[in-house]
Design a protein around this motif. Structure first.
Motif, short mmCIF file in Angstrom:
data_model
loop_
_atom_site.label_atom_id
_atom_site.label_comp_id
_atom_site.label_asym_id
_atom_site.label_seq_id
_atom_site.Cartn_x
_atom_site.Cartn_y
_atom_site.Cartn_z
N ASN A 340 0.86 -1.18 0.00
CA ASN A 340 0.00 0.00 0.00
C ASN A 340 0.90 1.24 0.00
O ASN A 340 1.45 1.61 1.03
N LYS A 342 0.31 4.45 -0.33
CA LYS A 342 -0.14 5.57 0.51
C LYS A 342 0.15 5.30 1.97
O LYS A 342 0.61 6.19 2.70
N GLY A 346 2.70 7.37 4.32
CA GLY A 346 2.20 7.94 5.57
C GLY A 346 3.00 7.48 6.77
O GLY A 346 3.30 8.27 7.68
#
Length: 365
Positions: A340, A342, A346
Motif C-alpha cells: 500500500n 499511501k 504515511g
C-alpha cells in the motif's frame, strides 16, 4: 499444553517485574554521596512555588502518561486505534520515532556527558569509551533475551517430536487425514490474529509481542526514573517549566508506543492494567524521590555520574534496538504496508515527524 504456556509466560512476567523493581531501586544508590566536583548552582526560585510546580508536574506527567499508554488499550472502543486499522501503523510509526529519538538524541548524549565528566577519575573512565560499550552490550542483551525466550517457547510447544495427535486410533481410516491437518494447524495459526493456536497454546506471534512489550517497558522505566529524579531535585522554576513540557510530550507518545505493543501482545486485562499503571507511575515516582532527597543529592558526585551514565547507556541501547528492530522493522517490512503505497508513505512521514519533534525538544530538555 495450556499449563506449560501459562507457566512460561508467568515466569517471564515475574522476571519482568523483578527487573523493573531493581532498576527503580538501583539509581537511588547514588544519593547521599558527597560531591567532590561542585559546579555553580542556578538561580533558586521561591521554595513554595517550586514545590507547587513539582506537584503539578507529578499530576501532569501521570495524566499524560496514563492517557498515552491507555489509548491503544482501548482500541476496541476507538476503531481508529485498532491494530487492524491502517491509521494505527502511522500512529505506531510516530511513537517509534519518538522512542528512537529518545534513545539517540536525549539519553545517549546524557550518558556521554555523565561518563566523560572531569569529575570522574581518568582511570578507568577516561581510558575506554564505556558509553558506547554499555549501549552495545544492552542492545546485544536485548537481542539475546528476545531470541532465547522465543526459542525456548518454540522448543517447548512447537517441537515436532513433542506433537501429540489428538485423534484416537479407534476413529478409523476415515479420519486419518485429520492428524496431518491438525499438526500443521498449529503452525498455520502462528501468524494469525488469534491469541491461541488450534491446540490451545499461545501463538509465537503473541509471545513475541509479549516479550517486546516487557523488554521495551524495562528500557523506558530506567530512563523515566532518572529523568524524574532530575526534575525532582531541580530548584529553579525556569528549569522545571521547559522540562515539564518536554517530559509530558515524551511520556504521552512513549506511552502510545508501549501501549500499542501491549495491545498487540493480547495480555489479560489484569496484566495490561498492571503494565500500564507501572509505566504511568515511574516518572512521578522518580520526581517524588528527587523531591525527598533534593537537599542531599549531588548530581556531580562520581558515584552519581557513574551510575546514571551506565543506566542511561543501557537504556539507550535497549530503546534504540527496540525501536529499530521490534517496532519499525517489523511494521515497515509488513507486506500489508509494502503493498500500500499511501500507507507506506504515511508511515514514513509519521516516523520522521515523531523523531523530528522529539529531537526538537532536546533544545529545552
Amino acid at each position: 499444553m495450556n499449563f506449560l504456556a501459562s507457566n512460561s509466560t508467568t515466569t517471564m512476567s515475574k522476571l519482568f517485574y523483578v527487573c523493573c523493581c531493581v532498576l527503580i531501586i538501583l539509581p537511588t544508590m547514588v544519593l547521599g554521596y558527597s560531591c567532590s566536583c561542585d559546579t555553580e548552582e542556578g538561580n533558586k526560585s521561591n521554595p513554595s512555588k517550586v514545590l507547587l510546580y513539582k506537584l503539578g508536574s507529578i499530576a501532569s506527567i501521570l495524566f499524560v502518561g496514563a492517557l498515552g499508554v491507555s489509548l491503544p488499550l482501548l482500541s476496541k472502543k476507538i476503531p481508529t486505534l485498532n491494530p487492524k486499522n491502517d491509521i494505527f501503523f502511522m500512529v505506531k510509526a510516530f511513537a517509534a520515532g519518538v522512542i528512537l529519538a529518545t534513545g539517540f538524541v536525549h539519553i545517549l548524549p546524557d550518558a556521554f556527558e555523565n561518563l566523560t565528566s572531569p569529575c570522574l577519575k581518568d582511570n578507568p573512565w577516561g581510558k575506554f569509551p564505556f558509553t558506547g560499550f554499555v549501549a552495545m552490550l544492552a542492545s546485544i542483551g536485548t537481542l539475546m533475551v528476545d531470541s532465547f525466550a522465543t526459542g525456548f517457547y518454540h522448543r517447548q510447544h512447537f517441537n515436532p517430536s513433542k506433537q501429540v495427535p489428538t485423534v484416537d486410533e479407534e476413529m478409523g481410516d476415515d479420519h486419518a487425514g485429520h492428524i496431518h491437518v491438525h499438526t500443521h494447524a498449529t503452525h498455520g495459526h502462528a501468524h494469525g490474529p488469534s491469541t491461541l493456536s488450534s491446540d490451545g497454546s499461545i501463538t509465537p506471534e503473541v509471545l513475541r509481542q509479549r516479550i517486546i512489550s516487557q523488554v521495551l517497558e524495562i528500557g523506558i522505566v530506567v530512563h523515566s526514573v532518572i529523568i524524574g529524579i532530575s526534575l525532582g531535585t531541580t530548584e529553579s522554576i525556569d528549569t522545571i517549566k521547559p522540562l515539564l513540557m518536554a517530559l509530558s510530550f515524551h511520556q504521552f507518545f512513549e506511552g502510545m508506543g508501549l501501549g500499542g505493543c501491549i495491545s498487540q501482545a493480547k495480555f489479560e486485562s489484569k496484566s495490561m492494567a498492571i503494565m500500564a499503571t507501572f509505566f504511568s507511575l515511574t516518572t512521578p515516582i522518580g520526581i517524588i524521590i528527587g523531591m525527598g532527597v533534593s537537599s542531599v543529592y549531588k548530581e556531580n558526585s562520581p558515584i552519581a555520574l557513574a551510575v546514571e551514565g551506565v543506566f542511561n547507556s543501557a537504556s539507550a541501547g535497549i530503546l534504540i534496538y527496540m525501536a529499530l528492530v521490534d517496532l519499525l522493522a517489523a511494521d515497515f517490512m509488513n507486506p500489508r504496508l509494502q503493498n500500500n503505497m499511501k500507507l507506506q508513505l504515511g508511515a514514513n512521514i509519521s516516523l520522521l515527524l515523531g523523531a523530528g519533534c522529539m529531537s526538537l525538544l532536546a533544545k529545552w530538555a
